[in-house]
Design an enzyme around this catalytic site. Sequence first.
Site, PDB file in Angstrom:
ATOM      1  N   GLU A  56      56.585  35.265  75.620  1.00 11.33           N
ATOM      2  CA  GLU A  56      57.674  36.311  76.019  1.00 11.33           C
ATOM      3  C   GLU A  56      58.957  35.721  75.736  1.00 11.33           C
ATOM      4  O   GLU A  56      59.791  36.471  74.951  1.00 11.33           O
ATOM      5  CB  GLU A  56      57.799  36.172  77.527  1.00 11.33           C
ATOM      6  CG  GLU A  56      56.551  36.483  78.624  1.00 11.33           C
ATOM      7  CD  GLU A  56      55.837  35.130  78.674  1.00 11.33           C
ATOM      8  OE1 GLU A  56      55.116  35.196  80.015  1.00 11.33           O
ATOM      9  OE2 GLU A  56      55.493  34.468  77.934  1.00 11.33           O
ATOM     10  N   LEU A 209      29.933  21.335  59.014  1.00  7.92           N
ATOM     11  CA  LEU A 209      30.605  21.546  60.112  1.00  7.92           C
ATOM     12  C   LEU A 209      32.070  22.006  60.161  1.00  7.92           C
ATOM     13  O   LEU A 209      32.843  21.131  60.941  1.00  7.92           O
ATOM     14  CB  LEU A 209      30.288  20.303  61.078  1.00  7.92           C
ATOM     15  CG  LEU A 209      29.086  19.819  61.329  1.00  7.92           C
ATOM     16  CD1 LEU A 209      28.595  18.652  62.153  1.00  7.92           C
ATOM     17  CD2 LEU A 209      28.069  21.189  62.076  1.00  7.92           C
TER      18      LEU A 209
END
Length: 390
Positions: A56, A209
Site C-alpha cells: 500500500e 537443485l
Amino acid sequence: MMTDADNVWFMRRALEVARRGWGNTHPNPLVGALIVEDGEVVAEGFHARAGEPHAEINALHVLGRPPKPSAALYVTMEPCSTQGRTPPCTQAIIAAGLKHVVVGATDPNPAHAGQGFEVLRAAGVEVKTGVLADDCADLNVIFNHWITTGRPLFAAKSAVTLDGKMATRTGDSKWITGDAARADGHRWRRLFPAIAVGAGTVLADNPRLTARQTGEEWCPWRFIFDGLLRTVTDKSLPNVYTDEFHDRTIVVTTPHGGLGYVRKLNAAGVKTWVLPASTPRVNFSDFRQRCIEEGIVGVFFEGGAQLLSEMLQAREIDYLLAYRAPVLFADDKGKTILRGLRTETLANAVRLGNVRHEVHGDDELMRGFVRYPEKMFVDEAVFTRRVLTE
C-alpha cells in the site's frame, strides 16, 4: 460506482502485481496493491522484501500525489494496523484521504485478523472484503502456515503417471511430465526458501537443485538428507558440494555418518546439521525445530521416494503438489513415489484439503494441504524390508 465484476478484475491485477515479489518476501507475505481512479489503475505497488515498505505504501509513493476523493485502493491482504519494522498501513491510508478500500484476504494472524478493517471503518473508510479471498489466501500458503502454526511449511512434490508411477521397473523416469510442468516446478522452487532431497536422489541424479527460469538461476538453501553420509566419498563429491552455490548446501545427517566426513564437508564450505538419532534416519521433528530456530519458513521436498514416504508415514508432509502426466505404465513393478501405509478403508485414507487444480501443457497439477486420518497404519512389512536393504 464499481461493480462486482470490476472488483474482481482489479483484484486479479493486484494478484499479478503481488507476484513480482515471488520468493523474496520471507518471512512476510506476498501482497499487491492498486490505486484506481475513474475506473483506471493510476498506481501499483507490491511488497518486495521484509523490512521494506508494504504494498500500500509503495502504491501511494508511485502515485506521488493525494488520490482523488473517489479513488479506491485494492489490496490482496488486509492492511496492517500495528507497528512492526514499518509503520501501520492503515495510518497511511487514512492520512492519504482514501475513502474506499477493497481487500482480498483477511490477515491470517489471529492476533491481527480483522483489526485493520475496524481501524479503517472507524475513520470513515468504506471497506469491502472477501474479493477473490481464496485466490489471495492461496498466494501465501507458506506465510499463512507459518503465522498460524509457528512451523515451517513442509511441501512435497511428485510427478507421476496416470496410474501413480514415478518410474518404470528399470528406473526410467526422464521425463514423465512435459516442459510446462517442469517449468512450473522451477517456479515453486523459486518461491520456497529451501529445497530438500534424499541421498539416493543425489547419488542417482547428481542434481543441481536450483530454480532456473528464463535464463536466470537462483539457489535456495539446499538440504541433503543423508543419515549415513553415503554421498561423501574419498574420491569425488556431487555437484551440490562443489559448485558455485556449495555454501548454500546443508547436509542433514546423524552421528552415524561419521565425524570425519562431516569435517570433510565443512572443509569444502558445505554446512552440516548433525541431529541426534538412535538410527541413521534423520528425525523430521528435530529437523523442523532446527528450521524454526534458523527462521526457514518453508522447505520444498522433491524426493526421492524413500524420503517422501518416510515423511508421509511420520505425518510430516504439510502440503502436496502432485503433477500427473497422460502416461500409463500399467505395470505392478513400476516405481511408486509414496508407499508404506496400510490403508484398508477409505476412512483411513490420506486426503488433500483446500485443493487447487491447474493445467500445464498436457499435464495436470493437483495441490493442497495434507489431511491425515485419525488412525493411520504403517505397513511394518514394507518398513522392515526397506530397513534391511538400505
